[in-house]
Design an enzyme around this catalytic site. Structure first.
Site, PDB file in Angstrom:
ATOM      1  N   HIS A  75      -6.094  -6.499  -1.538  1.00 52.11           N
ATOM      2  CA  HIS A  75      -6.915  -6.564  -0.328  1.00 52.11           C
ATOM      3  C   HIS A  75      -7.209  -8.007   0.079  1.00 52.11           C
ATOM      4  O   HIS A  75      -7.997  -8.243   0.984  1.00 52.11           O
ATOM      5  CB  HIS A  75      -8.218  -5.779  -0.507  1.00 52.11           C
ATOM      6  CG  HIS A  75      -8.046  -4.299  -0.391  1.00 52.11           C
ATOM      7  ND1 HIS A  75      -9.096  -3.401  -0.423  1.00 52.11           N
ATOM      8  CD2 HIS A  75      -6.926  -3.539  -0.234  1.00 52.11           C
ATOM      9  CE1 HIS A  75      -8.634  -2.168  -0.295  1.00 52.11           C
ATOM     10  NE2 HIS A  75      -7.318  -2.221  -0.189  1.00 52.11           N
ATOM     11  N   ARG A 126       0.821  -1.210   0.000  1.00 56.91           N
ATOM     12  CA  ARG A 126       0.000   0.000   0.000  1.00 56.91           C
ATOM     13  C   ARG A 126       0.857   1.263   0.000  1.00 56.91           C
ATOM     14  O   ARG A 126       0.505   2.274  -0.633  1.00 56.91           O
ATOM     15  CB  ARG A 126      -0.914  -0.030   1.232  1.00 56.91           C
ATOM     16  CG  ARG A 126      -1.926   1.110   1.300  1.00 56.91           C
ATOM     17  CD  ARG A 126      -2.980   0.826   2.357  1.00 56.91           C
ATOM     18  NE  ARG A 126      -3.948   1.902   2.439  1.00 56.91           N
ATOM     19  CZ  ARG A 126      -4.062   2.718   3.493  1.00 56.91           C
ATOM     20  NH1 ARG A 126      -3.260   2.584   4.535  1.00 56.91           N
ATOM     21  NH2 ARG A 126      -4.972   3.665   3.505  1.00 56.91           N
ATOM     22  N   HIS A 175       0.398   4.227  -2.556  1.00 61.72           N
ATOM     23  CA  HIS A 175       0.072   5.590  -2.130  1.00 61.72           C
ATOM     24  C   HIS A 175       1.184   6.572  -2.485  1.00 61.72           C
ATOM     25  O   HIS A 175       0.957   7.771  -2.540  1.00 61.72           O
ATOM     26  CB  HIS A 175      -0.240   5.627  -0.630  1.00 61.72           C
ATOM     27  CG  HIS A 175      -1.637   5.198  -0.312  1.00 61.72           C
ATOM     28  ND1 HIS A 175      -2.456   5.859   0.589  1.00 61.72           N
ATOM     29  CD2 HIS A 175      -2.386   4.176  -0.795  1.00 61.72           C
ATOM     30  CE1 HIS A 175      -3.636   5.250   0.641  1.00 61.72           C
ATOM     31  NE2 HIS A 175      -3.608   4.226  -0.183  1.00 61.72           N
ATOM     32  N   ASN A 196      -4.359   8.779   4.332  1.00 65.28           N
ATOM     33  CA  ASN A 196      -3.096   8.272   4.885  1.00 65.28           C
ATOM     34  C   ASN A 196      -3.020   8.319   6.409  1.00 65.28           C
ATOM     35  O   ASN A 196      -2.370   7.475   7.028  1.00 65.28           O
ATOM     36  CB  ASN A 196      -1.911   9.071   4.334  1.00 65.28           C
ATOM     37  CG  ASN A 196      -1.612   8.766   2.877  1.00 65.28           C
ATOM     38  OD1 ASN A 196      -1.938   7.697   2.381  1.00 65.28           O
ATOM     39  ND2 ASN A 196      -1.004   9.724   2.183  1.00 65.28           N
TER      40      ASN A 196
END
Length: 266
Positions: free
Chosen positions: A138, A7, A11, A39
């Protein structure tokens, strides 16, 4: 940390490209991306990247960027939990800036609808298929109660009633009670990189709204169906999508720097 490291790379790449801007702390000249809604209190793994950076600096100082370390860490994290591996392109430079406003604009949110997600990924050069494959990360990791509370208490037609009931046990209805309580994104095999995430969506057991919209009568239903039946297709598509994502607007050549410490500009 596997889910968090994947992740972190994601990001990073969605804001100014894959330039390690997410790692920069607040300073007089920088407003950190770490505290935007998508975040704050949820991205983690910074100390893992710092450790890797420190080890690499000891061997060959000033050569390997923090952005490249993020990309390699994501690949290694996937492989470590039984996910696919891929050849990571190297040679990214680190940014000297961060952008909280772009992070707020460009990072997906847990309540986003399908078209919003498609548009976001498309703006980064990623197709619907790339988006669904990347969402498959996920299959590992956890989410905070605050991100799925509305969904499990909605009594909506797009959530399995038994699944919602199970998730309510650790996520009180009243905000902010239990906001930080965690639940696995994939209830079946939360620590294994497999295709159960997609099987869950077929049964209306996606934890986040932004998960379930991938299988909700829209244009991505067929891709979810495909991945739910063909784990090997998902694995190869995930690897390809991660390579594509790692290619988003990298700083190369004379653009950017090699940061000595990932959290600040030299």
């Amino acid at each position: 940390m596997a889910a968090s490291l994947i992740r972190l790379h994601f990001h990073d790449c969605f804001v100014q490209g894959c330039d390690a801007s997410i790692l920069l702390d607040n300073s007089p000249s920088i407003t950190s991306e770490k505290f935007v809604t998508q975040n704050n209190n949820s991205v983690r793994g910074f100390e893992v990247i710092d450790e890797a950076k420190s080890a690499v600096e000891n061997v060959c100082p000033g050569v390997v960027s923090c952005a490249d370390i993020l990309a390699v860490a994501a690949r290694d994290a996937s492989e470590y939990v039984g996910g696919p591996s891929w050849t990571v392109k190297l040679g990214r430079k680190d940014s000297t800036t961060a952008s909280a406003s772009l992070a707020s604009r460009d990072l997906p949110r847990f309540a986003d609808g399908l078209q919003r997600l498609i548009d976001l990924f498309e703006s980064k050069g990623l197709s619907e298929r790339d988006m669904v494959a990347l969402s498959g990360s996920h299959t590992i990791g956890q989410a905070q109660c605050v991100t799925f509370r509305d969904r499990i208490y909605s009594n909506g037609s797009d959530i399995d009633a038994g699944f919602a009931s199970t998730r309510r046990r650790n996520c009180p209805a009243t905000f902010p009670n239990g906001n930080g309580n965690l639940a696995p994104l994939d209830l079946v095999t939360p620590n294994s990189f497999d295709n159960n995430y997609f099987r869950n969506l077929l049964q209306k057991k996606g934890l986040l709204q932004s998960d379930q919209v991938l299988f909700s009568g829209g244009s991505t239903d067929s891709i979810v169906n495909d991945y739910s039946r063909n784990p090997s297709t998902f694995r190869s598509d995930f690897a390809s999508a991660m390579i594509k994502m790692g290619d988003i607007e990298p700083l190369t050549g004379s653009a950017g720097i090699i940061r000595k410490i990932c959290s600040r500009v030299n």
